[in-house]
Design a protein around this motif. Structure first.
Motif, PDB file in Angstrom:
ATOM      1  N   ASP A 344       0.831  -1.207   0.000  1.00 52.25           N
ATOM      2  CA  ASP A 344       0.000   0.000   0.000  1.00 52.25           C
ATOM      3  C   ASP A 344       0.861   1.252   0.000  1.00 52.25           C
ATOM      4  O   ASP A 344       1.978   1.259   0.520  1.00 52.25           O
ATOM      5  CB  ASP A 344      -0.854   0.053   1.274  1.00 52.25           C
ATOM      6  CG  ASP A 344      -2.061  -0.866   1.234  1.00 52.25           C
ATOM      7  OD1 ASP A 344      -2.246  -1.565   0.228  1.00 52.25           O
ATOM      8  OD2 ASP A 344      -2.818  -0.879   2.222  1.00 52.25           O
ATOM      9  N   ARG A 350      -6.255  -0.132  -1.495  1.00 52.85           N
ATOM     10  CA  ARG A 350      -5.966  -0.930  -0.303  1.00 52.85           C
ATOM     11  C   ARG A 350      -5.744  -2.393  -0.688  1.00 52.85           C
ATOM     12  O   ARG A 350      -6.540  -3.002  -1.390  1.00 52.85           O
ATOM     13  CB  ARG A 350      -7.115  -0.822   0.695  1.00 52.85           C
ATOM     14  CG  ARG A 350      -7.268   0.573   1.311  1.00 52.85           C
ATOM     15  CD  ARG A 350      -6.136   0.857   2.265  1.00 52.85           C
ATOM     16  NE  ARG A 350      -6.289   2.155   2.946  1.00 52.85           N
ATOM     17  CZ  ARG A 350      -5.447   2.608   3.859  1.00 52.85           C
ATOM     18  NH1 ARG A 350      -4.388   1.873   4.196  1.00 52.85           N
ATOM     19  NH2 ARG A 350      -5.630   3.779   4.429  1.00 52.85           N
ATOM     20  N   SER A 353      -8.413  -5.160  -0.189  1.00 47.93           N
ATOM     21  CA  SER A 353      -9.489  -5.138  -1.186  1.00 47.93           C
ATOM     22  C   SER A 353      -8.980  -5.563  -2.556  1.00 47.93           C
ATOM     23  O   SER A 353      -9.770  -6.010  -3.395  1.00 47.93           O
ATOM     24  CB  SER A 353     -10.075  -3.724  -1.292  1.00 47.93           C
ATOM     25  OG  SER A 353     -10.624  -3.299  -0.065  1.00 47.93           O
ATOM     26  N   ASP A 358     -11.986  -8.247   1.419  1.00 50.29           N
ATOM     27  CA  ASP A 358     -12.258  -7.234   2.437  1.00 50.29           C
ATOM     28  C   ASP A 358     -13.620  -7.396   3.099  1.00 50.29           C
ATOM     29  O   ASP A 358     -14.087  -6.498   3.794  1.00 50.29           O
ATOM     30  CB  ASP A 358     -12.087  -5.824   1.865  1.00 50.29           C
ATOM     31  CG  ASP A 358     -13.099  -5.478   0.776  1.00 50.29           C
ATOM     32  OD1 ASP A 358     -14.046  -6.275   0.559  1.00 50.29           O
ATOM     33  OD2 ASP A 358     -12.950  -4.415   0.145  1.00 50.29           O
ATOM     34  N   TYR A 383       1.736   1.538   5.088  1.00 52.73           N
ATOM     35  CA  TYR A 383       0.999   2.775   4.834  1.00 52.73           C
ATOM     36  C   TYR A 383      -0.110   2.924   5.868  1.00 52.73           C
ATOM     37  O   TYR A 383      -0.788   1.956   6.211  1.00 52.73           O
ATOM     38  CB  TYR A 383       0.408   2.758   3.425  1.00 52.73           C
ATOM     39  CG  TYR A 383      -0.427   3.979   3.128  1.00 52.73           C
ATOM     40  CD1 TYR A 383       0.166   5.221   2.973  1.00 52.73           C
ATOM     41  CD2 TYR A 383      -1.812   3.894   3.039  1.00 52.73           C
ATOM     42  CE1 TYR A 383      -0.591   6.347   2.722  1.00 52.73           C
ATOM     43  CE2 TYR A 383      -2.586   5.009   2.778  1.00 52.73           C
ATOM     44  CZ  TYR A 383      -1.968   6.245   2.626  1.00 52.73           C
ATOM     45  OH  TYR A 383      -2.722   7.364   2.389  1.00 52.73           O
ATOM     46  N   GLU A 386      -3.036   0.526   6.914  1.00 57.31           N
ATOM     47  CA  GLU A 386      -2.760  -0.843   6.481  1.00 57.31           C
ATOM     48  C   GLU A 386      -2.671  -1.763   7.685  1.00 57.31           C
ATOM     49  O   GLU A 386      -3.138  -2.917   7.649  1.00 57.31           O
ATOM     50  CB  GLU A 386      -1.461  -0.868   5.681  1.00 57.31           C
ATOM     51  CG  GLU A 386      -1.056  -2.218   5.129  1.00 57.31           C
ATOM     52  CD  GLU A 386       0.292  -2.179   4.425  1.00 57.31           C
ATOM     53  OE1 GLU A 386       0.862  -3.261   4.220  1.00 57.31           O
ATOM     54  OE2 GLU A 386       0.791  -1.077   4.095  1.00 57.31           O
ATOM     55  N   THR A 391      -9.883  -0.885   4.298  1.00 55.49           N
ATOM     56  CA  THR A 391     -10.294  -1.367   2.982  1.00 55.49           C
ATOM     57  C   THR A 391     -10.515  -0.208   2.009  1.00 55.49           C
ATOM     58  O   THR A 391     -10.510   0.963   2.403  1.00 55.49           O
ATOM     59  CB  THR A 391     -11.606  -2.162   3.078  1.00 55.49           C
ATOM     60  OG1 THR A 391     -12.694  -1.245   3.329  1.00 55.49           O
ATOM     61  CG2 THR A 391     -11.556  -3.198   4.200  1.00 55.49           C
ATOM     62  N   ASN A 392     -10.740  -0.552   0.756  1.00 57.90           N
ATOM     63  CA  ASN A 392     -11.161   0.442  -0.224  1.00 57.90           C
ATOM     64  C   ASN A 392     -12.451   1.127   0.237  1.00 57.90           C
ATOM     65  O   ASN A 392     -13.229   0.566   1.026  1.00 57.90           O
ATOM     66  CB  ASN A 392     -11.393  -0.202  -1.592  1.00 57.90           C
ATOM     67  CG  ASN A 392     -10.105  -0.371  -2.379  1.00 57.90           C
ATOM     68  OD1 ASN A 392      -9.027   0.006  -1.935  1.00 57.90           O
ATOM     69  ND2 ASN A 392     -10.206  -0.960  -3.568  1.00 57.90           N
ATOM     70  N   ASN A 435      -8.939   5.668  -2.577  1.00 59.56           N
ATOM     71  CA  ASN A 435      -9.148   4.515  -1.696  1.00 59.56           C
ATOM     72  C   ASN A 435      -8.157   4.497  -0.547  1.00 59.56           C
ATOM     73  O   ASN A 435      -8.482   4.043   0.558  1.00 59.56           O
ATOM     74  CB  ASN A 435      -9.009   3.216  -2.498  1.00 59.56           C
ATOM     75  CG  ASN A 435     -10.226   2.919  -3.337  1.00 59.56           C
ATOM     76  OD1 ASN A 435     -11.339   2.901  -2.831  1.00 59.56           O
ATOM     77  ND2 ASN A 435     -10.028   2.686  -4.628  1.00 59.56           N
ATOM     78  N   ALA A 436      -6.940   4.972  -0.807  1.00 60.49           N
ATOM     79  CA  ALA A 436      -5.907   4.998   0.234  1.00 60.49           C
ATOM     80  C   ALA A 436      -5.964   6.269   1.065  1.00 60.49           C
ATOM     81  O   ALA A 436      -5.285   6.352   2.092  1.00 60.49           O
ATOM     82  CB  ALA A 436      -4.527   4.886  -0.409  1.00 60.49           C
TER      83      ALA A 436
END
Length: 577
Positions: A344, A350, A353, A358, A383, A386, A391-392, A435-436
């Motif tokens: 990540d 993520r 996911s 997830d 990250y 994480e 998750t996303n 997403n992150a």
């Protein structure tokens, strides 16, 4: 050279944690994370056990690309606080033996940086050639479609050239039009960058993560011309051969090392982000004798699920491809160089996911993925979030997105009409960088304990069950599994420095490898799926000790076989004798 326990650099046994400050912790209720928010969460980093914190950009910036467009390299953006706040954060981390690495973004600046403002002011400006200015194509009207100096496509969609009406010329931007590329051919540019880097080291930071550092050298013809790339879509072309690993790249990195790091090298960490790098490139970057970088981020493994239409056209991962890529990097840098290990970061969706599950199997798949990555030879990067199994976001509307790359892709895709809105949204939901970037989920309260205000990006609704408070209270959680992995790297020489050997390269579901050092051998097994898998192992593993597992009941070799439950990971140490 092969590192030994007696001469290995400190970072071979370290784990780095990336903080994306905008989404980490907000201290003042404006909905955006900040440095005083980081201070509130230092204990989380200490409990996790990380050795280094890498901060994504916190410099002064118009925030066109969330801080990767810098207008002042030597100040903190008021959005995040002040230089004094940063000094306090650095001191707090140093007091807990955690080093601090800053993001170094010197392929480009913001168009509001004083260097570019001066460069743009006149064709006769002393700083005109600090950036890449070029005239329109001969015979074409400046400012009209197709008149750009080259046909290169930007990483953020559209052409890489922006027309400047005042001077009648174009400037180059490989990313956003508000991120003009610096001209590293000019020695004054390089010296200004080096002076800025020395200023940060003098201030107490412990190194740099160098953003797209392998793009700083461009292929320049004898007359200063830049060349077209092969056409890939419409009239735009792929210019990457003209700017990825350009002819003077290694010269620049070695000069940087001499000018900035010589005389104070001990204790620093130098990692380069190098899109398009091959194993052979990685050796050149990270060979200690060449005095360039300590390690690089490769992109091969995170491109394996990109489909025919690119990043936003994802396809299922073939585990055999992942093993082939990872094994090639492990073997290629086994004797010379060093790997940076990551799933990540702020630019990737993520991992749970992406390569895991997830839903029902979030904890098992997140911990399996972590185990497989952290037991490779290299320096792991975690990250933010994480370690919680975040998750996303699973956004369902274009209005939910904030990332310039995603928004420009969506606008272009919708305008062309080659795919439906549903397909565009599906691609964004799977692969968008947002997403992150959703806020870190600290607890089950409104906005996940990230802010008392309205968050700049929506909080993932699953924060009610997926959050740091819940993870910390559960010894079987993703968080505590990351703690155990980090402690293993600190304590076990074979994890730090052992040789790597990939096993079962053609198995479609099981990731298997050994690590060995001076007769000490670990076997790492990971099941990339929900269906149980049975694999053969050497009889020598009968009676092996379970060093670490991610499930309550661990697989144990018997009669030359191991049966792995769904999403199971297990690390075994061969019995003595």
């Amino acid at each position: 050279m092969t590192f030994t326990p007696d001469d290995a650099p400190w970072w071979t046994g370290a784990v780095v944690y990336q903080v994306y400050p905008r989404s980490f912790q907000d201290s003042d209720g404006d909905g955006v994370g900040d440095l005083r928010g980081v201070l509130q969460r230092v204990d989380h980093l200490v409990e996790l056990g990380v050795d280094v914190v890498w901060f994504s950009p916190i410099y002064r910036s118009p925030q066109d690309d969330n801080g990767y467009d810098i207008s002042d390299y030597q100040d903190v953006d008021p959005l995040f606080g002040t230089l004094e706040d940063l000094d306090e954060v650095v001191a707090a981390l140093h007091a807990r033996s955690i080093k601090v690495v800053m993001d170094l973004v010197v392929n480009h600046t913001s168009d509001e940086h004083p260097w570019f403002v001066e460069s743009r002011s006149s064709v006769d400006s002393p700083k005109r050639d600090w950036y890449w200015w070029r005239a329109a194509r001969p015979g074409l009207e400046p400012g009209t479609p197709g008149a750009e100096p080259t046909n290169w496509a930007s990483f953020f969609s559209g052409p890489t050239w922006e027309y400047d009406e005042a001077s009648g010329e174009y400037y180059l931007h490989l990313f956003s039009r508000r991120q003009p590329d610096l001209n590293w051919e000019n020695p004054d540019v390089r010296q200004a960058v080096y002076a800025m880097m020395r200023w940060w080291l003098d201030r107490g930071v412990d190194g740099f993560r160098m953003d797209v550092i392998n793009l700083i050298s461009k292929v320049v013809g004898p007359d200063g011309a830049l060349s077209d790339g092969p056409v890939t879509a419409g009239t735009l072309g792929d210019g990457s051969a003209q700017y990825i690993h350009g002819p003077r790249l290694h010269e620049y990195l070695q000069e940087m090392h001499r000018e900035v790091f010589d005389g104070r090298r001990d204790g620093l960490l130098l990692v380069g982000e190098t899109p398009g790098a091959t194993v052979e490139d990685g050796v050149l970057f990270t060979d200690p004798a060449r005095r360039e970088l300590d390690m690089v981020f490769t992109f091969e493994h995170v491109g394996l699920d990109h489909g025919p239409g690119g990043k936003y056209d994802p396809k299922p991962l073939d585990l055999r491809d992942l093993k082939a890529v990872m094994a090639r990097w492990q073997a290629g840098l086994a004797d010379v160089g060093w790997n940076a290990l990551y799933w990540d970061n702020h630019d990737q969706p993520r991992i749970v996911s992406r390569f895991g599950d997830d839903g029902e199997h979030r904890t098992a798949s997140a911990t399996m993925l972590a185990t497989v990555l952290h037991l490779h030879r290299g320096t792991p990067y975690v990250y933010q979030g994480e370690e919680l199994g975040m998750t996303n976001a699973h956004f369902t509307s274009f209005d939910d997105y904030r990332d310039i790359e995603a928004l420009r892709y969506a606008a272009q895709a919708r305008a062309l009409g080659h795919v439906s809105d549903e397909q565009v949204l599906a691609g964004l939901a799977a692969m968008s960088r947002d997403n992150a970037r959703t806020p870190v989920q600290w607890d089950a309260s409104p906005h996940a304990g990230f802010t008392t205000g309205e968050p700049w990006l929506p909080v993932n609704p699953n924060h009610r069950s997926v959050n740091a408070a819940a993870e910390r209270a559960d010894r079987a959680s993703v968080f505590h599994h990351y703690r155990r992995l980090i402690a293993m790297r600190h304590a076990d020489p074979v994890v730090r420095l052992g040789d790597f050997r990939m096993l079962l390269p053609d198995h479609p579901h099981v990731y298997a490898f050994t690590r060995s050092l001076d007769g000490d051998v670990l076997l790492v097994l990971g099941n990339f799926g929900v269906e149980p898998q049975e694999v053969e192992v050497d009889d020598a593993w009968d009676g092996a000790v379970v060093v670490l597992g991610n499930l309550a009941e661990h697989a144990v070799p018997a009669a030359g076989r191991v049966r792995l439950a769904g999403w199971e990971a297990v690390v075994l140490r061969r019995a003595a004798g």
